[in-house]
Design an enzyme around this catalytic site. Sequence first.
Site, PDB file in Angstrom:
ATOM      1  N   ASP A 119      25.990 -29.236 -33.501  1.00 10.78           N
ATOM      2  CA  ASP A 119      25.598 -28.154 -32.599  1.00 10.78           C
ATOM      3  C   ASP A 119      26.135 -26.812 -33.094  1.00 10.78           C
ATOM      4  OD1 ASP A 119      24.281 -27.151 -30.398  1.00 10.78           O
ATOM      5  OD2 ASP A 119      25.888 -27.603 -28.986  1.00 10.78           O
TER       6      ASP A 119
ATOM      7  N   ILE B 140      33.663 -20.464 -18.911  1.00 12.02           N
ATOM      8  CA  ILE B 140      33.502 -19.607 -20.090  1.00 12.02           C
ATOM      9  C   ILE B 140      32.337 -20.043 -20.978  1.00 12.02           C
ATOM     10  CG2 ILE B 140      35.885 -18.796 -20.154  1.00 12.02           C
ATOM     11  CD1 ILE B 140      36.437 -20.954 -22.317  1.00 12.02           C
ATOM     12  N   GLY B 141      31.662 -21.115 -20.578  1.00 13.79           N
ATOM     13  CA  GLY B 141      30.528 -21.584 -21.364  1.00 13.79           C
ATOM     14  C   GLY B 141      29.943 -22.839 -20.766  1.00 13.79           C
TER      15      GLY B 141
END
Length: 168
Positions: free
Chosen positions: A148, A17-18
């Site tokens: 981030d 998913i990422g």
Amino acid sequence: MRSGDQLANRYVLKEVIGAGRGGDVWLAHDTVVGQDVALKPERTDGEGETAVRRLLGEPRAMAKFRGHPHVVTLLDVVSDPLDGSRVRDGNRVQDRAAGKGFWFVMEYVPGGGLDARAPVSPTRAARIGAQLADALDALHTAGIVHCDVKPANTPSPRGRTPPRKPTA
């Protein structure tokens, strides 16, 4: 790692998913409690006990935010081999040799990050910005700096409201 593999005798991988600095982030199913979670691989910056202690400082700090309406909940940290997983090194993606790694087990927030969403109205954007500011304020107050912050790492709002602050 691929769909159907099991991690830590508990988490069944469903789909990527990422991607994070440690490799692919997976949607997985927790077979013990029967819910979906996000699994984020992490690696130490260096070797030895000091590097592991530094890495595990993040989940220890994040444990303070369980239940915060605008911070994704860290549920657990597991140690398991990272055989053949892919890691990001700057702009390159490369294979990592087999070894021991850590996985952060996090609350799965459906809907993906804001980078995958359609544009929103100015009013909605202001609401999302206020929620993000609330989360960052809570983290900074606790001495944590999120290094981030970007749309891909900002889940779509869950509809929860922030806790009320006492008024004088």
